[in-house]
Design an enzyme around this catalytic site. Sequence first.
Site, PDB file in Angstrom:
ATOM      1  N   HIS A 125       0.863  -1.191   0.000  1.00 50.16           N
ATOM      2  CA  HIS A 125       0.000   0.000   0.000  1.00 50.16           C
ATOM      3  C   HIS A 125       0.891   1.230   0.000  1.00 50.16           C
ATOM      4  CE1 HIS A 125      -2.280   3.180   2.288  1.00 50.16           C
ATOM      5  NE2 HIS A 125      -3.135   2.903   1.337  1.00 50.16           N
ATOM      6  N   HIS A 171       1.652  11.081  -2.198  1.00 53.73           N
ATOM      7  CA  HIS A 171       0.398  10.849  -1.493  1.00 53.73           C
ATOM      8  C   HIS A 171      -0.372  12.160  -1.531  1.00 53.73           C
ATOM      9  CE1 HIS A 171      -1.761   9.040   2.254  1.00 53.73           C
ATOM     10  NE2 HIS A 171      -2.409   8.828   1.126  1.00 53.73           N
TER      11      HIS A 171
END
Length: 591
Positions: A125, A171
């Site tokens: 992830h 991110h």
Amino acid sequence: MGSSSYRICVCFTRKFKVAELGPPSDVKEAFKKYAEGGTYMNAEQLRRFLVEVQGEDEATLADAESIVQQILVKRHHIAKFTRQALTLDDFFQFLFSVDLNPPIHSKVHHDMNAPLSHYFIFTGHNSYLTGNQLTSDCSDVPIIKALKKGVRVIELDIWPNSSKDDVHVLHGRTVTTPVELIKCLKSIKEHAFVASPYPVVITLEDHLPANLQAKVAQMLTETFGEMLFCPQSECLKEFPSPEELKYRIIISTKPPKEYLEAKTLDEKQNSLKEKDSDEDDWGKEPSGIIAHEEDDDKIDNDRSDRNQDDEDDDDSDEKPRRAPVYKSLIAIHAGKPKGGLVEALRIESDKVRRLSLSEHSLEKAAESHGMDVVRFTQKNILRVYPKGTRFNSSNYKPLIGWMHGAQMVAFNMQGYGRSLWLMQGMFRSNGGCGYAKKPDFLMNIGPNGQVFYPKEMQPVKKTLKVKVYLGDGWHLDFKQTHFDLYSPPDFYTRVGIAGVPADTIMKKTKIKEDNWTPVWEEEFSFPLTVPELALLRIEVHEYDMSEKDDFAGQTCLPVSELRPGIRAIPLCDHKGEKYNSVRLMMCFEFV
């Protein structure tokens, strides 16, 4: 003054004393039996021991001769054509050798010809983050580390750079520093098949306009060339097998839509007070990790609004601009149909797809639609990702995903803790190739369409007996004062099962005081209702009366892969890196 000095002097002497380990009684008895009372065990006698005690039915005389030769050369430097037999101590050293007598198989042995949906797949992830989810650097280094450990699914969040003419990985809506997409792709190409020949899936969380999607398509084709798997049809009716896809790169993302400018992040995220905290340096007990907080659910929903995988699929009436070359590279289509959970889990006869759910969404789905989730995963791929509040890159309990057939249980590989140890343990199976065949019961459909129901109590299928004999190697891998300034350490071992709720338990040995080479010789029994999903957890700690116990090593092993008999168990640090010398001797028996 005198007595004080004397005390310190005595402790100083004790600190450096390391007892010489001898073979436990079971090893002595086995040697006596198979050496037929003699002082040496020859290769044929060793072969019989391997077959009858170690369960190695296919062991040949040549195998036994090779072991004898390696032990003699290693311990005595005795060249060929001299004595070809083992003493009791040689035999003990063979059994305590991690290289010659490991606890699980080191080769791929599962059937690799079924569709991808039939396998659990080692999944990362936010694979590009070096640390926490909010402020750490983005880099190709954690991607390389993950691939070297056998991770087969790499996630990249792709965004336009500040001048909107190139693609960065970062991110989104955090202050993580970006890394160029091309750098990540080149590193994936270089390291994809270092640990395993089986396919690497790149899941793209795509936040790009059409012109940059076209640029990504060009990067992918130029970087990977023939390695890139391009499906012949727009949508696959069934996934190919890992065997068919060896040495191939697979792209998985949502098919492109008209680009929408990203919405500003809800202020709610900034007001979050609760952050994940771990119980200790090695994390909470996985059985205690749940995600029932309503706030978490709201954040998960916020995130899923932003998560490319969880946006509605391309069912809208609008006719958006397309990036046809980009779209043709997507082998595993992500996204979910409009509507609720029932619609998301709908199985289509003419195509397969990937659905993503947060850990919390999976828990809710398992609660209300458990068998529908299992049915969905028999043909399609389910990816589970950490809840939005795991800012510190902690992880969740993976068993709930595996119990429901989820192939891609996505973990923060840069994190740490007991949940990550379970993930590492699962993927030690099948030679560490990153693909573990799902148990048959998760793929079976009954005459009335019924499938495995994780909540249904099962009868005990088998009992695993585990005997913890002894441990060694700490005095080689740790400083003399690491555990205690004034005396040798007080080690104990925790051993237990992670699996379905009925099988989950932990037990522990007695504490062995003041000993660098502890001998426990304690046996534990574990009745297992679903041994196919069970993981054997092993931890060693050093008892500390005044403070928190010190961590001294851990490993996690898939029960279905355990080799019976007396075995050497290498231990790892809290990140999962194997120690040079620390190991346990244990015995496994299935009843």
